[in-house]
Design a protein around this motif. Structure first.
Motif, PDB file in Angstrom:
ATOM      1  N   THR A   1       0.843  -1.187   0.000  1.00 40.04           N
ATOM      2  CA  THR A   1       0.000   0.000   0.000  1.00 40.04           C
ATOM      3  C   THR A   1       0.881   1.240   0.000  1.00 40.04           C
ATOM      4  OG1 THR A   1      -1.790  -1.125   1.157  1.00 40.04           O
ATOM      5  CG2 THR A   1      -1.774   1.282   1.259  1.00 40.04           C
ATOM      6  N   HIS A   2       0.665   2.103  -0.981  1.00 30.99           N
ATOM      7  CA  HIS A   2       1.464   3.321  -1.114  1.00 30.99           C
ATOM      8  C   HIS A   2       0.760   4.564  -0.571  1.00 30.99           C
ATOM      9  CE1 HIS A   2       4.883   1.761  -3.414  1.00 30.99           C
ATOM     10  NE2 HIS A   2       4.004   0.856  -3.811  1.00 30.99           N
ATOM     11  N   TRP A   3      -0.572   4.543  -0.527  1.00 32.17           N
ATOM     12  CA  TRP A   3      -1.290   5.729  -0.055  1.00 32.17           C
ATOM     13  C   TRP A   3      -2.720   5.367   0.280  1.00 32.17           C
ATOM     14  CZ3 TRP A   3      -2.776  10.446  -3.575  1.00 32.17           C
ATOM     15  CH2 TRP A   3      -2.988  11.592  -2.795  1.00 32.17           C
ATOM     16  N   CYS A   4      -3.194   5.932   1.363  1.00 34.22           N
ATOM     17  CA  CYS A   4      -4.589   5.820   1.761  1.00 34.22           C
ATOM     18  C   CYS A   4      -4.972   7.167   2.378  1.00 34.22           C
ATOM     19  CB  CYS A   4      -4.770   4.687   2.767  1.00 34.22           C
ATOM     20  SG  CYS A   4      -6.461   4.543   3.399  1.00 34.22           S
TER      21      CYS A   4
ATOM     22  N   ILE B   1      -7.960  12.704   6.389  1.00 33.88           N
ATOM     23  CA  ILE B   1      -7.072  11.910   7.238  1.00 33.88           C
ATOM     24  C   ILE B   1      -6.301  10.973   6.325  1.00 33.88           C
ATOM     25  CG2 ILE B   1      -6.957  10.168   9.070  1.00 33.88           C
ATOM     26  CD1 ILE B   1      -9.548  11.366  10.195  1.00 33.88           C
ATOM     27  N   GLU B   2      -5.002  10.824   6.586  1.00 30.97           N
ATOM     28  CA  GLU B   2      -4.201   9.885   5.802  1.00 30.97           C
ATOM     29  C   GLU B   2      -3.875   8.658   6.647  1.00 30.97           C
ATOM     30  OE1 GLU B   2      -1.667  11.745   2.510  1.00 30.97           O
ATOM     31  OE2 GLU B   2      -1.427  13.097   4.230  1.00 30.97           O
ATOM     32  N   GLY B   3      -4.026   7.513   6.027  1.00 26.27           N
ATOM     33  CA  GLY B   3      -3.742   6.263   6.699  1.00 26.27           C
ATOM     34  C   GLY B   3      -2.276   5.899   6.576  1.00 26.27           C
ATOM     35  N   GLY B   4      -1.943   4.773   7.172  1.00 28.29           N
ATOM     36  CA  GLY B   4      -0.579   4.267   7.096  1.00 28.29           C
ATOM     37  C   GLY B   4      -0.319   3.600   5.759  1.00 28.29           C
ATOM     38  N   ASN B   5       0.941   3.644   5.336  1.00 33.36           N
ATOM     39  CA  ASN B   5       1.329   2.941   4.116  1.00 33.36           C
ATOM     40  C   ASN B   5       2.229   1.766   4.496  1.00 33.36           C
ATOM     41  OD1 ASN B   5       4.077   3.905   4.308  1.00 33.36           O
ATOM     42  ND2 ASN B   5       3.365   5.858   3.492  1.00 33.36           N
ATOM     43  N   SER B   6       2.611   0.983   3.533  1.00 33.73           N
ATOM     44  CA  SER B   6       3.433  -0.202   3.816  1.00 33.73           C
ATOM     45  C   SER B   6       4.878   0.134   4.163  1.00 33.73           C
ATOM     46  CB  SER B   6       3.382  -1.178   2.642  1.00 33.73           C
ATOM     47  OG  SER B   6       2.062  -1.684   2.476  1.00 33.73           O
ATOM     48  N   TYR B   7       5.282   1.397   3.999  1.00 33.91           N
ATOM     49  CA  TYR B   7       6.605   1.831   4.456  1.00 33.91           C
ATOM     50  C   TYR B   7       6.628   2.022   5.970  1.00 33.91           C
ATOM     51  CZ  TYR B   7       7.913   2.916  -0.391  1.00 33.91           C
ATOM     52  OH  TYR B   7       8.205   2.847  -1.732  1.00 33.91           O
ATOM     53  N   GLY B   8       5.431   2.036   6.587  1.00 32.94           N
ATOM     54  CA  GLY B   8       5.343   2.253   8.027  1.00 32.94           C
ATOM     55  C   GLY B   8       5.224   3.727   8.380  1.00 32.94           C
TER      56      GLY B   8
END
Length: 159
Positions: A63-66, A91-98
Motif C-alpha cells: 500500500t502506497h497511499w490511503c 485523514i491519511e492512513g498508514g502505508n506499507s513503508y510504516g
C-alpha cells in the motif's frame, strides 16, 4: 451520461520521478500525484483514495497511499498534496513503508514494471471514524458499507 472518472497528468503510463520514492536508491521526489475527478455519484459525502501495488514481493502487495474523509466539495488535488497539505478534514492512513501519507513507487531493481492501482471511492458518509495512520485494509473495511461508486487509474514503474 458520463460516469464517475478520475484523471491525472502524472499517474499514467510510466510514473514520473516526481511520484517515485525518495529512498532505497529509487531517486524520486516522493510526491503524491495530481488528481482531478468529476461526476461523483449522487449522495457522495466524502472520498477515499487508495494506491496499491499488487506486484510487490509480499503476500499482500504494498500500500502506497490511503487518504480518507476527503470532503465531497473537493474535486482535485495538486501534485504533492500529501506532503504539502491535504484538504481540511482529510485523514491519511498508514502505508506499507510504516509511515503516514503517500509513499512513492519503489519496485526492486531488475523487476518487471509493477502496476500501481489508484482507486478513488465515492462514499455516502462524511467520515470514517479512524485515526491518522490506520492501516488501509481497516479503512477500506470500514468504508465498504458506504461505497456509492469507484473509479481508478493504473500506472507502471520499473527501475
Amino acid at each position: 451520461m458520463p460516469g464517475f472518472t478520475v484523471m491525472s497528468n502524472q499517474f499514467m503510463g510510466q510514473l514520473p520521478k516526481a511520484n517515485v520514492f525518495d529512498g532505497m536508491g529509487a531517486g524520486g521526489n516522493n510526491l503524491s500525484p495530481d488528481l482531478t475527478w468529476k461526476d461523483a455519484p449522487s449522495g457522495t459525502k466524502s472520498f477515499l483514495i487508495l494506491v496499491h501495488d499488487p506486484d510487490a514481493p509480499t503476500p499482500a502487495g504494498f500500500t502506497h497511499w490511503c487518504a480518507f474523509n476527503i470532503p465531497a466539495s473537493v474535486t482535485s488535488l495538486p501534485t504533492g498534496a500529501s506532503s504539502e497539505g491535504m484538504p481540511e478534514g482529510t485523514i491519511e492512513g498508514g502505508n506499507s513503508y510504516g509511515t503516514i501519507g503517500y509513499g512513492g513507487a519503489c519496485p526492486p531493481p531488475g523487476d518487471a514494471a509493477h502496476a500501481y492501482h489508484l482507486t478513488l471511492y465515492a462514499l455516502g458518509t462524511d467520515t470514517i471514524d479512524l485515526p491518522a495512520g490506520s492501516p488501509a485494509e481497516k479503512v477500506v473495511f470500514m468504508a465498504t458499507q458506504h461505497i456509492l461508486g469507484k473509479t481508478g487509474l493504473t500506472a507502471h514503474y520499473a527501475r
